[in-house]
Every structure is written in C-alpha cells, then in structure tokens.
Design an enzyme around this catalytic site. Structure first.
Site, PDB file in Angstrom:
ATOM      1  CE  LYS A  40      -3.990  -2.152  -0.073  1.00 39.51           C
ATOM      2  NZ  LYS A  40      -4.108  -3.405   0.546  1.00 39.51           N
TER       3      LYS A  40
HETATM    4  C1  PLP Z   1      -5.398  -4.280   1.075  1.00 43.42           C
HETATM    5  C2  PLP Z   1      -6.881  -4.206   1.062  1.00 43.42           C
HETATM    6  C3  PLP Z   1      -7.648  -4.687   2.125  1.00 43.42           C
HETATM    7  C4  PLP Z   1      -7.071  -5.492   3.261  1.00 43.42           C
HETATM    8  O1  PLP Z   1      -6.048  -4.887   3.934  1.00 43.42           O
HETATM    9  P1  PLP Z   1      -4.948  -5.775   4.706  1.00 43.42           P
HETATM   10  O2  PLP Z   1      -4.143  -4.762   5.424  1.00 43.42           O
HETATM   11  O3  PLP Z   1      -4.172  -6.509   3.655  1.00 43.42           O
HETATM   12  O4  PLP Z   1      -5.670  -6.697   5.605  1.00 43.42           O
HETATM   13  C5  PLP Z   1      -9.011  -4.489   2.091  1.00 43.42           C
HETATM   14  N1  PLP Z   1      -9.598  -3.870   1.063  1.00 43.42           N
HETATM   15  C6  PLP Z   1      -8.891  -3.426   0.007  1.00 43.42           C
HETATM   16  C7  PLP Z   1      -9.602  -2.721  -1.090  1.00 43.42           C
HETATM   17  C8  PLP Z   1      -7.522  -3.592  -0.037  1.00 43.42           C
HETATM   18  O5  PLP Z   1      -6.832  -3.156  -1.102  1.00 43.42           O
END
Ligand code: PLP
Length: 386
Positions: free
Chosen positions: A190
């Site tokens: 991210k």
């Molecule tokens: C990454 C993501 C998640 C989950 O986040 P994590 O930190 O990996 O648990 C949920 N929704 C979306 C749209 C994502 O891109």
C-alpha cells in the site's frame, strides 16, 4: 506462468519507500523494549487523525481487522445485508460473511470508472440492508454523495474501504471521513506501509471508542495503562479480539505517513507518463483518465481490448521484466462466494465485461518516468502482436 524469479523483474508491480529513516525509528522501538501498542501507537493515531482531519483514529493490525471491527460495530445479525462492489478485495466480503450476514455484490459504474455504481446500489437495497461499503478503487473516490443519499434514505450505514486511498481530499474533506466509518490498510504494497497494519476513523465518537475497545478484547484497561497506573484490574463489557498493532509497525507507519506527499508526486508523474504513451493503443481503456480531482494513485489499472488474451499479454510483459497483476478477480468468481445469496442479485454487467480484461501495471514511487515509459511501450508491443 514463465515469470522470472522476483529478483529478475526489471520493474516490480509495487515497492515501498522504506529507507534509513524507518530503520532508525524501528531500531529505537526495539531498544525501548516496549513492543505492543503503546506510545508509538498513540502517536501514530494522533498524527493520522491530524492529517485526516478527525479528533482521533484507532490503529489496528491490518486493513482486514479495520473492516472487521467496522462490521462488528454494526452488530450485524444473520440475514442482514451489506452492499459492496463485486470488484473489490475479498476481505470486504469475508468480514460480512463471518458475521453471518450477506455480502450483496453491486456492479461498478463503467470500464473507465471502476467504483461502485450508486444506481445499482439503490436497486439492491432491501429491508435487511444495514450498510453500504464504498471502495475507492486505485485511490479514486467512489461517488460518495450519491451513496450517502442512498444510505440516508434507508437508514443504513456508509462504510468507506479506503485501503487504496490514504489522505485523498474530496469535496473539502479526506476520504474515509465522508462515511460513518473509514478503514485504511498499511499492507506491504500500500502507499503507506507498516508491513501489516490498518487504521479506523469514525464519525461518531461513541462508535470509535467501541471500536478501540473491541480492538483489545473490550478490556477496560490496556497492558500499557496497567503498566503506568499499577492497577491490575480490568472488566470486559463486550466481545472483542486482539487487533492491536505492534509498536514496530506504528513507528514504521509514522515515518511512512510523512513520506506520502512525495510518494503522491512521483505517482502523479508516472501515471501521466503511462497515459501519454498508452493513448496510442486503440481500444485500450485507461480507467479514471478523465477524473480531475485528487487520487492516491495506488494502482495503474488498464482494461484490455475485448477479446485480448490477457495471459499472453502478461507473459509478454513478464518476458520484458515487467510484473503485472489483476485487481481483482471479482468476488462472485471466487469459489466461496459463487453461490452466495448476495452474489446473484445484480447482473453485474460491467464487472463481468471487464473481469477478464483488467490488468494492473507497475506503479510505485521508486520507479522513474523512464520505467513507466518502458512498461507502457512493452504493453503496446504485446497488444500489436495479438
Ligand atoms: C489491502 C486491502 C484490504 C485489506 O487490507 P490488509 O491490510 O491486507 O488486511 C481491504 N480492502 C482493500 C480494497 C484492499 O486493497
């Protein structure tokens, strides 16, 4: 797929900006020997809240934990329904299903706008609808005003899955603060990373406080509080989990948060380069190219011309050292959800039309504009060869 091993990618799909600053911050935490939620976590929450424009925020162990806590705050009951886009990461659907409720899948607006379609959402509302989840695909705002009109009309809650969209201003306030609850992820790929991590903001202080309690077993005092006060007693007045972040993650996240403006600038330049080169491709759709507002520019998705062999294109790009991905296989194409009662309510016309054509190109702020031009040129070559 005959992809080269990771170290041989010329351009990876994602990367992070971790350097000596994060290493120093994490080292300091390790030297302090307090490793679970404490002072770093409290500072991360304060700094995130300051930047996003809320009084407070709750740091958690992942974006999935953030979404799960949001759903727990709704007290979902079996048979309740939560509407979300079919084109999302499966975590959003799983946290609803785990609560015994039904994830109801809505279509996205168009091949060039992959956010949830408020018209379809309105059509899917029933007496059981408890919430609508807006996912800001690739960092571009979903139509929050239209979604808010739907939730207001039916007394439902608006949750923002802002995992792709940290610190994006839209209509005078940040994404995540338009809805009732906003959820963020700091997963390794991210824009802001803590390795693993997440954050929750809520419009209502009481909801936010309940989410903070549920993050740590609903204990009335934390280990950190007990260390400071010497009081060993606690009570539990609700059901909770352990979704606390580590101090290491919080320290990492704090440094990363400060790097976000520079990261955004680099991504802006990369996306502009991609769009310039890829404009030469006939029938290739560049989603969100017409948007003028802010975006976190988390992903660089393209929708390949209808009938393109996506596997062959990905092979061709891999041979050029360019890593690609697909965001996402739609939820209703996954085995666990195929026959779910909420999967067949909408025709999902656009989602189904783009599902086999979606491709995400590399996008991260360690890339140069030349890297983006190279990846785009490789895609053009693959498309000409088909
Ligand atoms: C990454 C993501 C998640 C989950 O986040 P994590 O930190 O990996 O648990 C949920 N929704 C979306 C749209 C994502 O891109």
């Amino acid at each position: 797929m005959s992809a080269p091993p990771a170290r041989h990618w010329r351009i990876t799909l994602a990367d992070n900006t971790v350097d000596e600053h994060e290493i120093a911050a994490v080292t300091e935490v390790l030297r302090s020997r307090w490793l679970s939620a404490g002072a770093q976590t409290a500072a991360f929450e304060r700094e995130f809240a300051d930047r996003i424009g809320t009084d407070d925020a709750v740091a958690v162990s992942s974006g999935t934990a953030a979404l799960h806590l949001a759903m727990m705050a709704l007290d979902l009951r079996p048979g309740d329904e939560v509407i979300m886009p079919a084109l999302t990461f499966v975590a959003g659907a799983a946290v609803v299903a785990l609560a015994g409720a039904i994830p109801v899948l809505a279509d996205v607006r168009a091949p060039d706008d992959l956010t949830v379609d408020p018209v379809d959402v309105a059509r899917l509302v029933t007496g059981q609808t408890r919430a609508v989840v807006a996912m800001h695909y690739a960092g571009y705002p979903a139509d929050l005003a239209a979604l808010r009109a739907v939730t207001d009309r039916h007394g439902a809650v608006l949750v923002e899955d802002a995992a792709h969209a940290p610190m994006v201003e839209h209509d005078g306030r940040m994404l995540g603060t338009h809805g009732d609850i906003g959820c963020f992820s700091f997963f390794a790929t991210k824009n802001v990373t803590a390795g693993e991590g997440g954050m929750v903001v809520a419009r209502d202080d009481a909801v936010r406080d309940r989410i903070r309690l549920a993050r740590s077993h609903h204990l009335t005092t934390s280990t950190w509080d007990r260390l400071r006060s010497g009081d060993a007693s606690y009570d539990v007045a609700g059901f909770g989990l352990n979704y606390r972040p580590t101090e290491v993650a919080a320290a990492l996240g704090r440094v990363q948060l400060g790097k976000l403006p520079l990261d955004r600038e680099r991504r802006r330049s990369l996306v502009a380069t991609y769009r310039e080169v890829l404009a030469a491709a006939p029938e290739l759709v560049l989603p969100f190219a017409g948007r003028t507002g802010d975006s976190a520019l988390h992903l660089m998705p393209v929708v390949l011309p209808a009938g393109t062999d996506r596997g062959a294109v990905r092979e061709g790009l891999a041979a050029a050292g360019v890593q690609t991905s697909v965001h996402y296989p739609p939820v209703h194409h996954l085995s666990a959800y195929r026959s779910s009662p909420g999967a067949g309510r909408s025709a999902l016309t656009v989602t189904n039309a783009v599902a086999a054509r979606l491709l995400s190109l590399p996008l991260h702020s360690r890339m140069s504009d030349d890297d983006a031009a190279l990846a785009a040129a490789a895609l053009l070559r693959c498309l000409r060869q088909r």
